[in-house]
Structure formats: C-alpha cells, structure tokens
Motif scaffolding. Structure first.
Motif, PDB file in Angstrom:
ATOM      1  N   ASN A  31      13.075  10.774  19.169  1.00  0.00           N
ATOM      2  CA  ASN A  31      11.758  11.079  19.725  1.00  0.00           C
ATOM      3  C   ASN A  31      11.521  10.337  21.040  1.00  0.00           C
ATOM      4  N   ARG A  33      10.527   9.921  24.615  1.00  0.00           N
ATOM      5  CA  ARG A  33       9.534  10.576  25.470  1.00  0.00           C
ATOM      6  C   ARG A  33       9.938  10.497  26.938  1.00  0.00           C
ATOM      7  N   LYS A  35       8.826  12.531  30.947  1.00  0.00           N
ATOM      8  CA  LYS A  35       7.674  13.107  31.638  1.00  0.00           C
ATOM      9  C   LYS A  35       7.360  14.528  31.165  1.00  0.00           C
ATOM     10  N   GLY A  36       8.367  15.353  30.966  1.00  0.00           N
ATOM     11  CA  GLY A  36       8.157  16.744  30.593  1.00  0.00           C
ATOM     12  C   GLY A  36       8.007  16.989  29.096  1.00  0.00           C
ATOM     13  N   GLY A  37       8.144  15.966  28.262  1.00  0.00           N
ATOM     14  CA  GLY A  37       8.029  16.169  26.826  1.00  0.00           C
ATOM     15  C   GLY A  37       8.768  15.118  26.033  1.00  0.00           C
ATOM     16  N   GLU A  38       9.593  15.584  25.102  1.00  0.00           N
ATOM     17  CA  GLU A  38      10.265  14.675  24.184  1.00  0.00           C
ATOM     18  C   GLU A  38      11.635  15.234  23.818  1.00  0.00           C
ATOM     19  N   ASP A  40      14.368  15.007  20.820  1.00  0.00           N
ATOM     20  CA  ASP A  40      14.376  14.595  19.417  1.00  0.00           C
ATOM     21  C   ASP A  40      15.433  13.543  19.105  1.00  0.00           C
ATOM     22  N   GLU A  61      17.539  18.858  20.761  1.00  0.00           N
ATOM     23  CA  GLU A  61      16.213  19.350  20.399  1.00  0.00           C
ATOM     24  C   GLU A  61      16.393  20.055  19.064  1.00  0.00           C
ATOM     25  N   LYS A  63      15.121  22.206  15.847  1.00  0.00           N
ATOM     26  CA  LYS A  63      14.169  23.195  15.364  1.00  0.00           C
ATOM     27  C   LYS A  63      14.457  23.430  13.887  1.00  0.00           C
TER      28      LYS A  63
END
Length: 69
Positions: A31, A33, A35-38, A40, A61, A63
């Motif tokens: 996780n 972090r 600037k644009g998100g995260e 996993d 990432e 899902k």
C-alpha cells in the motif's frame, strides 16, 4: 473496522503477497502511496546472501474478484 469490501480486498492482497514470496520475491512495501494513487505491493527478487543485489522489481496492483480460483 474496515468495510467488507476492504476486508475482501485485503485477503486478495495477502494471497498475492504469499504467491510472490513462494516465487522467491521479498515484499519491500505494501500500500505504497504515490502522488497519483497507491501501489498495492512492491517486491524484489535478489541474488547473493551477504550483499543482496536486486535482480528484478515488481510493482503489483491487485484486483480481487469473487469466485476466482
């Protein structure tokens, strides 16, 4: 308390991390972090015992979907 959706996602992330560990990767961060998100999972495969050198790095990432597997 995390929502059911978050708990379900956490199970998928844990499964992905365990899979990468079985394949010889070391989990560097979860996780993460940016600037644009995260991201996993950040994992690396290394060589050497005393002076480990990174051979490969993975940014994953995850899902999680119901009924997979």
């Amino acid at each position: 308390m995390p929502s059911e959706k978050r708990q379900f996602g956490d199970i998928g992330e844990e499964a992905a991390a365990n899979y990468l560990k079985q394949k010889g990767y070391k989990i560097l961060d979860r996780n993460w972090r940016i600037k644009g998100g995260e991201i996993d999972i950040v994992a690396a495969k290394t060589s050497g015992i005393i002076y480990a050198k990174i051979k490969e790095i993975i940014f994953a990432e995850v899902k999680t979907i119901e009924g997979a597997g």
